[in-house]
Design a protein around this motif. Structure first.
Motif, PDB file in Angstrom:
ATOM      1  N   PRO A 128       0.700  -1.290   0.157  1.00 15.65           N
ATOM      2  CA  PRO A 128       0.023   0.123   0.283  1.00 15.65           C
ATOM      3  C   PRO A 128       0.782   1.723  -0.218  1.00 15.65           C
ATOM      4  O   PRO A 128       0.516   2.099  -0.562  1.00 15.65           O
ATOM      5  CB  PRO A 128      -0.421  -0.034   1.259  1.00 15.65           C
ATOM      6  N   ARG A 129       1.824   0.881   0.520  1.00 14.86           N
ATOM      7  CA  ARG A 129       2.806   2.384   0.540  1.00 14.86           C
ATOM      8  C   ARG A 129       3.503   2.796  -0.679  1.00 14.86           C
ATOM      9  O   ARG A 129       4.003   3.844  -1.323  1.00 14.86           O
ATOM     10  CB  ARG A 129       4.146   2.420   1.273  1.00 14.86           C
ATOM     11  N   SER A 130       2.797   1.735  -1.523  1.00 16.81           N
ATOM     12  CA  SER A 130       4.117   2.175  -3.043  1.00 16.81           C
ATOM     13  C   SER A 130       2.955   3.073  -4.058  1.00 16.81           C
ATOM     14  O   SER A 130       2.812   2.723  -5.380  1.00 16.81           O
ATOM     15  CB  SER A 130       3.954   0.812  -4.275  1.00 16.81           C
ATOM     16  N   MET A 131       1.066   3.255  -3.811  1.00 15.02           N
ATOM     17  CA  MET A 131       0.260   3.672  -4.357  1.00 15.02           C
ATOM     18  C   MET A 131       0.576   5.627  -4.406  1.00 15.02           C
ATOM     19  O   MET A 131       1.105   5.806  -3.824  1.00 15.02           O
ATOM     20  CB  MET A 131      -0.633   3.635  -3.596  1.00 15.02           C
ATOM     21  N   HIS A 132      -0.085   5.373  -5.341  1.00 17.04           N
ATOM     22  CA  HIS A 132       0.250   6.838  -5.991  1.00 17.04           C
ATOM     23  C   HIS A 132       0.024   7.988  -4.975  1.00 17.04           C
ATOM     24  O   HIS A 132      -1.153   7.907  -3.878  1.00 17.04           O
ATOM     25  CB  HIS A 132      -0.204   7.466  -7.048  1.00 17.04           C
ATOM     26  N   ARG A 133       0.411   8.681  -4.884  1.00 20.75           N
ATOM     27  CA  ARG A 133      -0.258   9.821  -4.181  1.00 20.75           C
ATOM     28  C   ARG A 133      -1.450  10.481  -3.832  1.00 20.75           C
ATOM     29  O   ARG A 133      -2.072  11.148  -2.920  1.00 20.75           O
ATOM     30  CB  ARG A 133       1.403  11.826  -3.921  1.00 20.75           C
ATOM     31  N   GLY A 134      -1.823  10.354  -5.601  1.00 26.93           N
ATOM     32  CA  GLY A 134      -3.554  11.034  -5.465  1.00 26.93           C
ATOM     33  C   GLY A 134      -4.423  10.229  -5.308  1.00 26.93           C
ATOM     34  O   GLY A 134      -5.747  10.767  -4.288  1.00 26.93           O
ATOM     35  N   ARG A 135      -3.828   8.853  -5.432  1.00 23.06           N
ATOM     36  CA  ARG A 135      -5.383   8.086  -5.020  1.00 23.06           C
ATOM     37  C   ARG A 135      -5.024   7.817  -3.115  1.00 23.06           C
ATOM     38  O   ARG A 135      -6.054   7.605  -2.469  1.00 23.06           O
ATOM     39  CB  ARG A 135      -4.117   6.682  -5.104  1.00 23.06           C
ATOM     40  N   LYS A 136      -3.707   8.323  -2.383  1.00 21.14           N
ATOM     41  CA  LYS A 136      -3.987   8.543  -0.962  1.00 21.14           C
ATOM     42  C   LYS A 136      -4.363   9.113  -0.454  1.00 21.14           C
ATOM     43  O   LYS A 136      -5.529   9.144   0.489  1.00 21.14           O
ATOM     44  CB  LYS A 136      -2.080   8.866  -0.517  1.00 21.14           C
ATOM     45  N   LEU A 171      -6.780  10.083  -2.153  1.00 18.90           N
ATOM     46  CA  LEU A 171      -7.972  10.169  -2.567  1.00 18.90           C
ATOM     47  C   LEU A 171      -8.587   8.561  -1.821  1.00 18.90           C
ATOM     48  O   LEU A 171     -10.357   9.300  -0.854  1.00 18.90           O
ATOM     49  CB  LEU A 171      -8.943   9.507  -3.587  1.00 18.90           C
ATOM     50  N   ILE A 172      -8.293   8.271  -0.777  1.00 23.34           N
ATOM     51  CA  ILE A 172      -8.491   7.741  -0.076  1.00 23.34           C
ATOM     52  C   ILE A 172      -9.145   8.129   1.396  1.00 23.34           C
ATOM     53  O   ILE A 172      -9.703   8.004   2.485  1.00 23.34           O
ATOM     54  CB  ILE A 172      -7.638   6.368   0.542  1.00 23.34           C
ATOM     55  N   VAL A 173      -8.075   8.922   1.931  1.00 31.40           N
ATOM     56  CA  VAL A 173      -8.697  10.327   3.037  1.00 31.40           C
ATOM     57  C   VAL A 173      -9.307  10.596   2.870  1.00 31.40           C
ATOM     58  O   VAL A 173     -10.016  10.689   3.780  1.00 31.40           O
ATOM     59  CB  VAL A 173      -6.992  11.292   2.739  1.00 31.40           C
ATOM     60  N   ILE A 174      -9.510  11.411   1.753  1.00 31.14           N
ATOM     61  CA  ILE A 174     -11.129  11.880   1.713  1.00 31.14           C
ATOM     62  C   ILE A 174     -12.091  11.457   1.614  1.00 31.14           C
ATOM     63  O   ILE A 174     -13.752  11.593   1.915  1.00 31.14           O
ATOM     64  CB  ILE A 174     -11.443  12.963   0.165  1.00 31.14           C
ATOM     65  N   LEU A 214     -12.657   8.439   3.104  1.00 29.47           N
ATOM     66  CA  LEU A 214     -12.604   8.274   4.551  1.00 29.47           C
ATOM     67  C   LEU A 214     -13.301   8.832   5.244  1.00 29.47           C
ATOM     68  O   LEU A 214     -14.082   9.114   6.199  1.00 29.47           O
ATOM     69  CB  LEU A 214     -11.446   7.082   5.012  1.00 29.47           C
ATOM     70  N   SER A 215     -12.447   9.992   5.134  1.00 28.18           N
ATOM     71  CA  SER A 215     -12.735  11.352   5.875  1.00 28.18           C
ATOM     72  C   SER A 215     -14.474  11.813   6.005  1.00 28.18           C
ATOM     73  O   SER A 215     -15.038  12.333   6.791  1.00 28.18           O
ATOM     74  CB  SER A 215     -12.052  12.195   5.391  1.00 28.18           C
ATOM     75  N   TRP A 216     -15.026  11.516   4.661  1.00 32.35           N
ATOM     76  CA  TRP A 216     -16.763  12.288   3.797  1.00 32.35           C
ATOM     77  C   TRP A 216     -17.489  11.264   5.124  1.00 32.35           C
ATOM     78  O   TRP A 216     -18.685  11.613   5.452  1.00 32.35           O
ATOM     79  CB  TRP A 216     -16.655  11.534   2.942  1.00 32.35           C
ATOM     80  N   SER A 217     -17.311   9.500   6.406  1.00 35.98           N
ATOM     81  CA  SER A 217     -17.767   9.079   6.870  1.00 35.98           C
ATOM     82  C   SER A 217     -18.310   9.626   7.535  1.00 35.98           C
ATOM     83  O   SER A 217     -19.494   9.848   8.911  1.00 35.98           O
ATOM     84  CB  SER A 217     -17.241   7.740   7.059  1.00 35.98           C
ATOM     85  N   SER A 218     -16.976  10.909   8.169  1.00 35.89           N
ATOM     86  CA  SER A 218     -17.071  11.567   9.867  1.00 35.89           C
ATOM     87  C   SER A 218     -17.760  12.825   9.184  1.00 35.89           C
ATOM     88  O   SER A 218     -17.965  13.714   9.838  1.00 35.89           O
ATOM     89  CB  SER A 218     -16.157  11.650  10.231  1.00 35.89           C
ATOM     90  N   ILE A 219     -18.264  13.311   8.486  1.00 38.75           N
ATOM     91  CA  ILE A 219     -18.924  14.879   7.933  1.00 38.75           C
ATOM     92  C   ILE A 219     -20.620  14.963   8.343  1.00 38.75           C
ATOM     93  O   ILE A 219     -21.144  14.075   8.782  1.00 38.75           O
ATOM     94  CB  ILE A 219     -19.152  14.801   5.916  1.00 38.75           C
ATOM     95  N   ASN A 220     -20.864  15.959   9.146  1.00 45.91           N
ATOM     96  CA  ASN A 220     -21.362  16.036   9.648  1.00 45.91           C
ATOM     97  C   ASN A 220     -22.761  17.219   9.043  1.00 45.91           C
ATOM     98  O   ASN A 220     -22.355  17.437   8.094  1.00 45.91           O
ATOM     99  CB  ASN A 220     -21.639  16.428  10.888  1.00 45.91           C
TER     100      ASN A 220
END
Length: 317
Positions: A92-100, A102-105, A107-113
């Motif tokens: 997983p550490r070899s993933m492109h920065r853009g893909r990383k 995207l994953i952060v966004i 996963l963060s979207w689930s905590s949006i209120n």
């Protein structure tokens, strides 16, 4: 007399024993079968102990054999790792920065209120304001003439070249006040502007009523859950997309009206504001059709797609 009773008892006893012998019944006393039964139980218990001991010996033998086999297999096992460390494509550490990101966004979207509804609007407004400031050119004629006059004065040295805006000596408070008054002047002194504003306000009011009507109709009459109620708004989206797609047709119609106006002796490369009204005329026909369509098909007996089609016609208008 007693002697006679004893003789009769002895005779009866002898008769009972002789009859029992005749029938083939055992002549042993009653306590003798209990002893044999106890002897059989002791035999069965000893047999069970012997079988249990044998089974434990067999189990221990198999367990020892399995342990020996496991040890032999472990001697030939090789640990699987990342080939090249972080450069391994499966790491997983070899993933492109853009893909990383995207994953952060995601996963963060689930905590949006609920507050993020306003945060997103503020972020979007800030991005649009910055883009307008950096990329959209100035189109206000008085400001463009003022810039042209300043450039000509700088190039020619003639200070008598002035723009119309420069002749007006208004302070900043007066300029702001004039900017606030002008919209109300257009609204009250221009009937066309007043009618278009009323028409737009009516359409927006009806559109906002759909936000409460669609969940009520489809949730109550058709048993939709919240996410299905959200999908029911797709009809309005599709209708607006269809309406925007007709933009090139209305632009060609506007150019045709301008050309006719010029041939009739009107102003060159100019047209009347009324040339922009044909789309509103078509919308004035589609809007009531879509509203009646939606209102008359909200019954539970009617398929749910029918009122959604009515919302499409309304959104096109």
């Amino acid at each position: 007399m007693e002697h006679g009773l004893r003789d009769s008892e002895s005779s009866q006893t002898s008769e009972f024993s002789s009859s029992t012998s005749a029938k083939g019944a055992p002549t042993k006393l009653p306590f003798q079968p209990l002893q044999s039964l106890r002897h059989d139980q002791r035999t069965v218990a000893s047999t069970k102990k012997e079988n249990t001991a044998a089974a434990s010996d067999i189990t221990g033998y198999h367990q020892g054999a399995e342990e020996e086999n496991v040890g032999a297999v472990e001697d030939y096992r090789v640990d699987v790792g990342w080939e090249g460390g972080d450069a391994d494509p499966e790491n997983p550490r070899s993933m492109h920065r853009g893909r990383k990101w995207l994953i952060v966004i995601i996963l963060s979207w689930s905590s949006i209120n609920v507050r993020w509804t306003f945060y997103l609007l503020l972020i979007w407004a800030g991005a649009m304001l910055t883009s307008i400031f950096l990329f959209v050119p100035e189109t206000y004629h008085p400001v463009l003439l003022q810039k042209k006059a300043r450039r000509l004065r700088r190039e020619s040295g003639n200070e008598n070249l002035v723009a119309p805006m420069e002749r007006r000596h208004l302070s900043i408070p007066k300029t702001i006040l004039w900017s606030l008054i002008r919209p109300f002047q257009l609204l009250t002194l221009e009937p066309m502007c007043l009618l278009l504003c009323i028409f737009s306000a009516l359409l927006l009011g009806i559109l906002y009523l759909f936000f409460g009507t669609i969940p009520l109709v489809f949730g109550t009459n058709h048993g939709f859950n919240p996410w299905q109620n959200g999908l029911a708004f797709m009809g309005i989206l599709v209708g607006m997309v269809f309406g925007v797609a007709t933009g090139p047709f209305w632009d060609r119609n506007y150019q045709r009206l301008v050309e006719v106006y010029e041939l009739q002796g009107g102003e060159f490369s100019g047209g009347e504001p009324e040339f922009r009204l044909p789309p509103a005329i078509a919308g004035g026909v589609l809007v009531p059709i879509g509203l009646f369509w939606f209102a008359w098909t909200t019954y539970p007996s009617v398929h749910w797609i029918v009122p959604i089609m009515g919302s499409v016609v309304f959104a096109m208008g």
